[in-house]
Design a protein around this motif. Structure first.
Motif, PDB file in Angstrom:
ATOM      1  N   ILE A  85       0.850  -1.192   0.000  1.00 11.05           N
ATOM      2  CA  ILE A  85       0.000   0.000   0.000  1.00 11.05           C
ATOM      3  C   ILE A  85       0.892   1.250   0.000  1.00 11.05           C
ATOM      4  CG2 ILE A  85      -0.292   0.449   2.496  1.00 11.05           C
ATOM      5  CD1 ILE A  85      -3.264   0.098   0.190  1.00 11.05           C
ATOM      6  N   ASN A  86       0.493   2.273  -0.733  1.00 12.70           N
ATOM      7  CA  ASN A  86       1.230   3.554  -0.830  1.00 12.70           C
ATOM      8  C   ASN A  86       2.563   3.436  -1.577  1.00 12.70           C
ATOM      9  OD1 ASN A  86      -0.687   5.082   0.531  1.00 12.70           O
ATOM     10  ND2 ASN A  86       0.215   4.683   2.531  1.00 12.70           N
ATOM     11  N   THR A  87       2.807   2.330  -2.260  1.00 14.29           N
ATOM     12  CA  THR A  87       4.104   2.192  -2.937  1.00 14.29           C
ATOM     13  C   THR A  87       4.053   2.658  -4.392  1.00 14.29           C
ATOM     14  OG1 THR A  87       3.614  -0.093  -3.550  1.00 14.29           O
ATOM     15  CG2 THR A  87       4.856   0.263  -1.493  1.00 14.29           C
ATOM     16  N   LYS A  88       2.866   2.685  -4.982  1.00 16.08           N
ATOM     17  CA  LYS A  88       2.808   3.123  -6.376  1.00 16.08           C
ATOM     18  C   LYS A  88       1.428   3.660  -6.737  1.00 16.08           C
ATOM     19  CE  LYS A  88       2.707  -0.304  -9.562  1.00 16.08           C
ATOM     20  NZ  LYS A  88       1.418  -0.778 -10.060  1.00 16.08           N
ATOM     21  N   SER A  89       1.376   4.312  -7.864  1.00 13.78           N
ATOM     22  CA  SER A  89       0.125   4.835  -8.392  1.00 13.78           C
ATOM     23  C   SER A  89       0.039   4.465  -9.869  1.00 13.78           C
ATOM     24  CB  SER A  89       0.105   6.348  -8.217  1.00 13.78           C
ATOM     25  OG  SER A  89      -1.014   6.910  -8.846  1.00 13.78           O
ATOM     26  N   PRO A  90      -0.985   3.744 -10.307  1.00 19.39           N
ATOM     27  CA  PRO A  90      -2.143   3.237  -9.568  1.00 19.39           C
ATOM     28  C   PRO A  90      -1.740   2.319  -8.407  1.00 19.39           C
ATOM     29  CG  PRO A  90      -2.420   2.938 -11.947  1.00 19.39           C
ATOM     30  CD  PRO A  90      -1.017   3.377 -11.731  1.00 19.39           C
ATOM     31  N   CYS A  91      -2.656   2.192  -7.468  1.00 15.27           N
ATOM     32  CA  CYS A  91      -2.411   1.354  -6.295  1.00 15.27           C
ATOM     33  C   CYS A  91      -1.992  -0.059  -6.729  1.00 15.27           C
ATOM     34  CB  CYS A  91      -3.685   1.280  -5.461  1.00 15.27           C
ATOM     35  SG  CYS A  91      -3.532   0.163  -4.047  1.00 15.27           S
ATOM     36  N   ALA A  92      -1.022  -0.610  -6.030  1.00 17.63           N
ATOM     37  CA  ALA A  92      -0.502  -1.950  -6.345  1.00 17.63           C
ATOM     38  C   ALA A  92      -1.591  -3.017  -6.239  1.00 17.63           C
ATOM     39  CB  ALA A  92       0.641  -2.280  -5.394  1.00 17.63           C
ATOM     40  N   TYR A  93      -2.666  -2.707  -5.547  1.00 17.17           N
ATOM     41  CA  TYR A  93      -3.727  -3.706  -5.352  1.00 17.17           C
ATOM     42  C   TYR A  93      -4.918  -3.507  -6.300  1.00 17.17           C
ATOM     43  CZ  TYR A  93      -0.991  -4.864  -1.287  1.00 17.17           C
ATOM     44  OH  TYR A  93       0.045  -5.240  -0.470  1.00 17.17           O
ATOM     45  N   LEU A  94      -4.776  -2.595  -7.240  1.00 13.01           N
ATOM     46  CA  LEU A  94      -5.831  -2.411  -8.242  1.00 13.01           C
ATOM     47  C   LEU A  94      -5.628  -3.465  -9.334  1.00 13.01           C
ATOM     48  CD1 LEU A  94      -8.140  -0.355  -8.794  1.00 13.01           C
ATOM     49  CD2 LEU A  94      -6.530   0.879 -10.266  1.00 13.01           C
ATOM     50  N   ASP A  95      -6.682  -4.232  -9.644  1.00 17.45           N
ATOM     51  CA  ASP A  95      -6.490  -5.299 -10.630  1.00 17.45           C
ATOM     52  C   ASP A  95      -6.696  -4.778 -12.055  1.00 17.45           C
ATOM     53  OD1 ASP A  95      -9.199  -5.283 -11.271  1.00 17.45           O
ATOM     54  OD2 ASP A  95      -9.686  -7.031 -10.068  1.00 17.45           O
ATOM     55  N   GLY A  96      -6.519  -5.668 -13.030  1.00 21.19           N
ATOM     56  CA  GLY A  96      -6.579  -5.286 -14.439  1.00 21.19           C
ATOM     57  C   GLY A  96      -7.941  -4.777 -14.879  1.00 21.19           C
ATOM     58  N   GLU A  97      -8.967  -5.051 -14.079  1.00 19.52           N
ATOM     59  CA  GLU A  97     -10.308  -4.594 -14.447  1.00 19.52           C
ATOM     60  C   GLU A  97     -10.706  -3.339 -13.688  1.00 19.52           C
ATOM     61  OE1 GLU A  97     -12.762  -8.009 -13.824  1.00 19.52           O
ATOM     62  OE2 GLU A  97     -12.049  -8.962 -15.655  1.00 19.52           O
ATOM     63  N   GLY A  98      -9.756  -2.741 -13.005  1.00 17.31           N
ATOM     64  CA  GLY A  98     -10.044  -1.498 -12.286  1.00 17.31           C
ATOM     65  C   GLY A  98     -10.739  -1.719 -10.953  1.00 17.31           C
ATOM     66  N   LEU A  99     -10.632  -2.927 -10.414  1.00 16.38           N
ATOM     67  CA  LEU A  99     -11.259  -3.232  -9.130  1.00 16.38           C
ATOM     68  C   LEU A  99     -10.197  -3.505  -8.071  1.00 16.38           C
ATOM     69  CD1 LEU A  99     -14.063  -5.643 -10.390  1.00 16.38           C
ATOM     70  CD2 LEU A  99     -14.268  -3.207  -9.853  1.00 16.38           C
ATOM     71  N   CYS A 100     -10.570  -3.388  -6.812  1.00 19.77           N
ATOM     72  CA  CYS A 100      -9.639  -3.623  -5.712  1.00 19.77           C
ATOM     73  C   CYS A 100      -9.488  -5.135  -5.494  1.00 19.77           C
ATOM     74  CB  CYS A 100     -10.175  -2.960  -4.442  1.00 19.77           C
ATOM     75  SG  CYS A 100      -9.136  -3.275  -3.006  1.00 19.77           S
ATOM     76  N   SER A 101      -8.272  -5.630  -5.645  1.00 13.59           N
ATOM     77  CA  SER A 101      -8.054  -7.077  -5.517  1.00 13.59           C
ATOM     78  C   SER A 101      -8.013  -7.528  -4.056  1.00 13.59           C
ATOM     79  CB  SER A 101      -6.744  -7.467  -6.212  1.00 13.59           C
ATOM     80  OG  SER A 101      -5.653  -6.835  -5.578  1.00 13.59           O
ATOM     81  N   VAL A 102      -8.013  -6.571  -3.140  1.00 11.93           N
ATOM     82  CA  VAL A 102      -7.972  -6.921  -1.712  1.00 11.93           C
ATOM     83  C   VAL A 102      -9.195  -6.332  -0.999  1.00 11.93           C
ATOM     84  CG1 VAL A 102      -5.470  -7.200  -1.612  1.00 11.93           C
ATOM     85  CG2 VAL A 102      -6.453  -4.920  -1.269  1.00 11.93           C
ATOM     86  N   HIS A 103     -10.291  -6.282  -1.714  1.00 11.36           N
ATOM     87  CA  HIS A 103     -11.470  -5.565  -1.216  1.00 11.36           C
ATOM     88  C   HIS A 103     -11.850  -5.891   0.230  1.00 11.36           C
ATOM     89  CE1 HIS A 103     -15.651  -3.884  -1.590  1.00 11.36           C
ATOM     90  NE2 HIS A 103     -14.938  -2.972  -2.181  1.00 11.36           N
ATOM     91  N   PRO A 104     -11.905  -7.176   0.620  1.00  5.42           N
ATOM     92  CA  PRO A 104     -12.293  -7.462   2.018  1.00  5.42           C
ATOM     93  C   PRO A 104     -11.267  -6.970   3.038  1.00  5.42           C
ATOM     94  CG  PRO A 104     -12.466  -9.425   0.627  1.00  5.42           C
ATOM     95  CD  PRO A 104     -11.727  -8.391  -0.161  1.00  5.42           C
ATOM     96  N   LEU A 105     -10.026  -6.777   2.584  1.00  2.00           N
ATOM     97  CA  LEU A 105      -8.946  -6.360   3.495  1.00  2.00           C
ATOM     98  C   LEU A 105      -8.546  -4.905   3.314  1.00  2.00           C
ATOM     99  CD1 LEU A 105      -6.317  -9.260   3.386  1.00  2.00           C
ATOM    100  CD2 LEU A 105      -7.826  -8.636   5.279  1.00  2.00           C
ATOM    101  N   ARG A 106      -9.226  -4.175   2.443  1.00  2.00           N
ATOM    102  CA  ARG A 106      -8.779  -2.811   2.133  1.00  2.00           C
ATOM    103  C   ARG A 106      -8.760  -1.956   3.409  1.00  2.00           C
ATOM    104  NH1 ARG A 106     -14.010  -3.195   1.409  1.00  2.00           N
ATOM    105  NH2 ARG A 106     -15.441  -1.429   1.339  1.00  2.00           N
ATOM    106  N   PRO A 107      -7.832  -1.001   3.452  1.00  2.00           N
ATOM    107  CA  PRO A 107      -7.696  -0.205   4.672  1.00  2.00           C
ATOM    108  C   PRO A 107      -8.946   0.608   5.013  1.00  2.00           C
ATOM    109  CG  PRO A 107      -5.785   0.079   3.245  1.00  2.00           C
ATOM    110  CD  PRO A 107      -6.805  -0.692   2.462  1.00  2.00           C
ATOM    111  N   PHE A 108      -9.035   0.935   6.253  1.00  2.00           N
ATOM    112  CA  PHE A 108     -10.152   1.744   6.750  1.00  2.00           C
ATOM    113  C   PHE A 108     -10.247   3.066   5.993  1.00  2.00           C
ATOM    114  CE2 PHE A 108      -9.051   5.266   9.670  1.00  2.00           C
ATOM    115  CZ  PHE A 108     -10.303   5.783   9.954  1.00  2.00           C
ATOM    116  N   ASP A 109      -9.101   3.642   5.628  1.00  2.00           N
ATOM    117  CA  ASP A 109      -9.096   4.896   4.878  1.00  2.00           C
ATOM    118  C   ASP A 109      -9.795   4.713   3.529  1.00  2.00           C
ATOM    119  OD1 ASP A 109      -8.559   7.514   4.332  1.00  2.00           O
ATOM    120  OD2 ASP A 109      -6.385   7.306   4.229  1.00  2.00           O
ATOM    121  N   CYS A 110      -9.550   3.582   2.862  1.00  2.00           N
ATOM    122  CA  CYS A 110     -10.233   3.291   1.590  1.00  2.00           C
ATOM    123  C   CYS A 110     -11.727   3.091   1.823  1.00  2.00           C
ATOM    124  CB  CYS A 110      -9.651   2.035   0.957  1.00  2.00           C
ATOM    125  SG  CYS A 110      -7.910   2.156   0.523  1.00  2.00           S
TER     126      CYS A 110
END
Ligand code: SF4
Ligand code: SF4
Length: 141
Positions: A38-63
């Motif tokens: 998290i916070n290492t790159k933009s787009p977010c390292a956890y954004l998948d190829g379809e533009g969705l969050c690949s860690v959705h159940p674990l995404r940070p409280f800020d997200c």
């Protein structure tokens, strides 16, 4: 409550996870441990190829809060929205209170101990860069 405010994200051109905001996410120690990229790159390292969050159940409280946020002014916490072209902010204003009630019931109790630290992070990152609008005072239930 019917529908989901975040259905808007599926057809959003701005995609906050792909832009500047994705390198400025507050994480609790556990979230940082779970998501070391998290916070290492933009787009977010956890954004998948379809533009969705690949860690959705674990995404940070800020997200989970976005496009809402919390700031502290004169000793009180307030819900705010930032002026960052989010479609939810532009189109779903009439539903904000329901969602903030839900955040206050389900989310805030879990991260209460980090509120001060979170606020300092948000102040440093965003104040001065974006305009924000206060919606209402935070109710800690
Ligand atoms: S900017 Fe708003 S509508 Fe677009 S993806 Fe982010 S939260 Fe969803
Ligand atoms: S963790 Fe998921 S929700 Fe948060 S910025 Fe990355 S892709 Fe977006």
């Amino acid at each position: 409550m019917t529908g989901n405010l975040w259905d808007r994200c599926l057809t959003c051109d701005y995609l906050c996870c792909a832009g500047y905001l994705s390198k400025s996410i507050f994480t609790t120690p556990q979230e940082k441990k779970n998501l070391p990229l998290i916070n290492t790159k933009s787009p977010c390292a956890y954004l998948d190829g379809e533009g969705l969050c690949s860690v959705h159940p674990l995404r940070p409280f800020d997200c989970r809060l976005f496009p809402f946020d919390l700031i502290k002014e004169e000793g009180k916490f307030y819900w705010v929205i930032w002026d960052v072209k989010c479609r939810i902010v532009e189109e779903e204003r009439s539903r904000f209170n329901d969602y903030l009630d839900e955040h206050e019931t389900r989310l805030i109790p879990k991260i209460k101990q980090y509120l001060e630290e979170f606020n300092e992070w948000e102040d440093a990152e965003y104040k001065g860069k974006f305009k924000y609008e206060i919606i209402r005072e935070l109710v800690i239930r």
